[in-house]
Design an enzyme around this catalytic site. Structure first.
Site, PDB file in Angstrom:
ATOM      1  N   HIS A   1      43.540  56.604 103.896  1.00  0.00           N
ATOM      2  CA  HIS A   1      43.974  55.229 104.190  1.00  0.00           C
ATOM      3  C   HIS A   1      45.106  54.847 103.244  1.00  0.00           C
ATOM      4  CE1 HIS A   1      39.766  55.497 105.569  1.00  0.00           C
ATOM      5  NE2 HIS A   1      40.253  54.839 106.609  1.00  0.00           N
TER       6      HIS A   1
ATOM      7  N   SER B   1      39.662  52.089 111.217  1.00  0.00           N
ATOM      8  CA  SER B   1      39.695  51.614 109.833  1.00  0.00           C
ATOM      9  C   SER B   1      41.052  51.046 109.420  1.00  0.00           C
ATOM     10  CB  SER B   1      39.334  52.751 108.884  1.00  0.00           C
ATOM     11  OG  SER B   1      40.162  53.865 109.137  1.00  0.00           O
TER      12      SER B   1
ATOM     13  N   ASP C   1      42.888  56.188  99.427  1.00  0.00           N
ATOM     14  CA  ASP C   1      41.667  56.980  99.205  1.00  0.00           C
ATOM     15  C   ASP C   1      41.736  58.369  99.829  1.00  0.00           C
ATOM     16  OD1 ASP C   1      41.574  56.421 101.875  1.00  0.00           O
ATOM     17  OD2 ASP C   1      39.462  55.807 101.899  1.00  0.00           O
TER      18      ASP C   1
END
Ligand SMILES: *[C@@H]1O[C@H](CO)[C@@H](O)[C@H](O)[C@H]1NC(C)=O
Ligand SMILES: *[C@@H]1O[C@H](CO)[C@@H](O)[C@H](O)[C@H]1NC(C)=O
Ligand SMILES: *[C@@H]1O[C@H](CO)[C@@H](O)[C@H](O)[C@H]1NC(C)=O
Ligand SMILES: *[C@@H]1O[C@H](CO)[C@@H](O)[C@H](O)[C@H]1NC(C)=O
Ligand SMILES: *[C@@H]1O[C@H](CO)[C@@H](O)[C@H](O)[C@H]1NC(C)=O
Length: 389
Positions: free
Chosen positions: A350, A41, A347
């Site tokens: 991240h 990610s 979040d």
């Protein structure tokens, strides 16, 4: 092996001790024509979104103005990398709509691991089915099939990379964090995870060797971030002992253990492939000042999630960024903080665009590289050995 090592370090000291930094012989920038990225990610520009679902708003709000396949308010390190090399932002290999691969492709997907996810894959578990090994298989296909499409000419040619660019391209890697965190969330102990790391690093090296066989020569490889400072980890493991910055010691030590093994493995690859440039980039250390001295760097509340809900760290497993939750009969959507540009954690696991930009600005100089090469010269080690520089 020892002779190889001393020859290599002799050339390396010539290169970095004199030539590169000798103003009389300024090294030439690499002018990478393309970037191929492998990861999870932290560098996914739309892979998991294409395969499954788009991240929800407010993801993308700072830069793209709408969700853009990234789990971030804006751009990632890989985006700043493309920008600094004057290349377009990378399209995800999996994205079937509106892609342009003329200057590279991104094989990263969120939740990817280095190790092969045996069970537990999305949608039934947390891991992406596109592990590093699969990403490399996809690259091999991409390399062949892109050339078949290019031969059709016209618009097709303008969407595909040139064959000669595969060897000149920059290959970037940002993967490994999930091999650790998925195991933590499955309640494996830190010592169980540590004992799995040699195997994981072995998988990593095997994939680098395969890419070398397919023509890759310039490798820019990030280590793992300080996971013990993530609001998600701090929330899920509240009893962990903290360091003076409030980060959970044991999980940062685990990340550093992984990083030490990765660094050693890359030193071995450098000896095996003297014609390649294999750069280990210490992203962990580049990011750490965001926790020790956030204010000096223009950041606040490093351990608190910008887009989250509840608890000491504004993070809750049941109320993630962008989700709609029921609070005492009222539906609310988890939005973002007032000013993400001064925040570190987007979040809970991240980073914000601001933190990604901070990280890129630091690592691209070469100050966190081993050997100490800046990004724009990350092709020079092998060429120097051949006498090309
Ligand atoms: C790509 O093409 C080469 C040579 O034609 C072949 O050996 C290789 O197996 C092909 N790879 C894939 C993934 O199709
Ligand atoms: C793909 O991107 C390249 C580089 O930005 C550009 O030159 C080319 O025209 C684009 N192709 C299409 C079909 O838009
Ligand atoms: C891990 O342990 C916690 C606390 O004991 C428990 O709530 C959770 O369900 C466990 N998770 C798994 C995947 O076993
Ligand atoms: C929900 O209601 C309970 C009981 O009235 C209250 O204690 C709690 O603080 C409320 N939660 C929130 C988030 O407002
Ligand atoms: C916590 O997240 C909410 C969104 O649910 C946001 O409005 C708030 O500003 C965040 N708190 C902090 C301190 O950033």
């Amino acid at each position: 092996m020892d002779l190889g090592r001393s020859i290599l370090s002799f050339f390396a000291s010539l290169l970095y001790g004199s030539t590169i930094f000798n103003p009389a012989f300024p090294p030439k920038d690499c002018h990478f024509p393309a970037i191929y990225n492998f990861g999870a990610s932290n560098s996914d520009t739309g892979g998991l979104a294409a395969a499954f679902v788009q991240p929800k708003p407010p993801n993308g709000e700072t830069f793209f103005g709408k969700p853009a396949g990234r789990i971030c308010d804006g751009r990632l390190i890989v985006d700043f990398t493309a920008k600094s090399l004057e290349l377009p932002y990378l399209s995800s290999y999996l994205n079937s709509l509106g892609t342009n691969f003329s200057h590279g492709a991104n094989f990263a997907t969120s939740s990817s691991t280095i190790g092969i996810p045996v069970a537990d894959i999305i949608p039934r578990g947390p891991a992406s089915p596109f592990s590093l090994e699969i990403q490399v298989l996809q690259f091999a296909q991409f390399k062949n099939r892109s050339q078949i499409i290019r031969e059709q000419g016209g618009v097709y040619a303008s969407l595909m990379p040139r064959e000669e660019d595969f060897t000149k391209a920059l290959y970037t890697f940002d993967i490994g964090q999930n091999d650790i965190t998925h195991s933590l969330f499955l309640n494996l102990t830190v010592s169980e995870i540590k004992s799995a790391i040699p195997d994981i690093i072995n998988h990593f090296s095997t994939n680098i060797k395969e890419l070398y066989r397919l023509g890759a020569r310039s490798f820019w490889i990030y280590n793992t971030r300080p996971i013990g400072c993530f609001p998600k980890i701090l929330t899920l493991f509240p009893s962990a002992e903290k360091d003076s910055t409030g980060c959970a010691k044991i999980y940062n030590e685990l990340a550093q253990h992984f990083n030490a093994e990765l660094k050693m493995a890359l030193a071995h690859l450098r000896i095996q492939f003297p014609l390649a440039t294999v750069v280990y980039v210490d992203l962990y250390s580049a990011l750490y000042p965001l926790y020790t001295d956030p204010n000096i760097h223009g950041f606040v509340q490093s351990l608190i999630t910008c887009c989250g809900y509840g608890g000491s760290y504004n993070y809750s497993f049941d109320a993630k960024c962008g989700e709609t939750i029921n609070v005492n009969g009222t539906y609310i959507t988890v939005g973002s903080c007032e000013d993400p540009s001064i925040r570190v954690s987007w979040d809970g696991s991240h980073f914000t665009e601001a933190a990604n930009r901070f990280a890129f600005d630091r690592v691209s100089t070469g100050d966190f590289s081993d050997p100490p090469i800046p990004l724009k010269l990350a092709c020079t080690l092998g060429k120097h050995l051949l006498g090309f520089v």
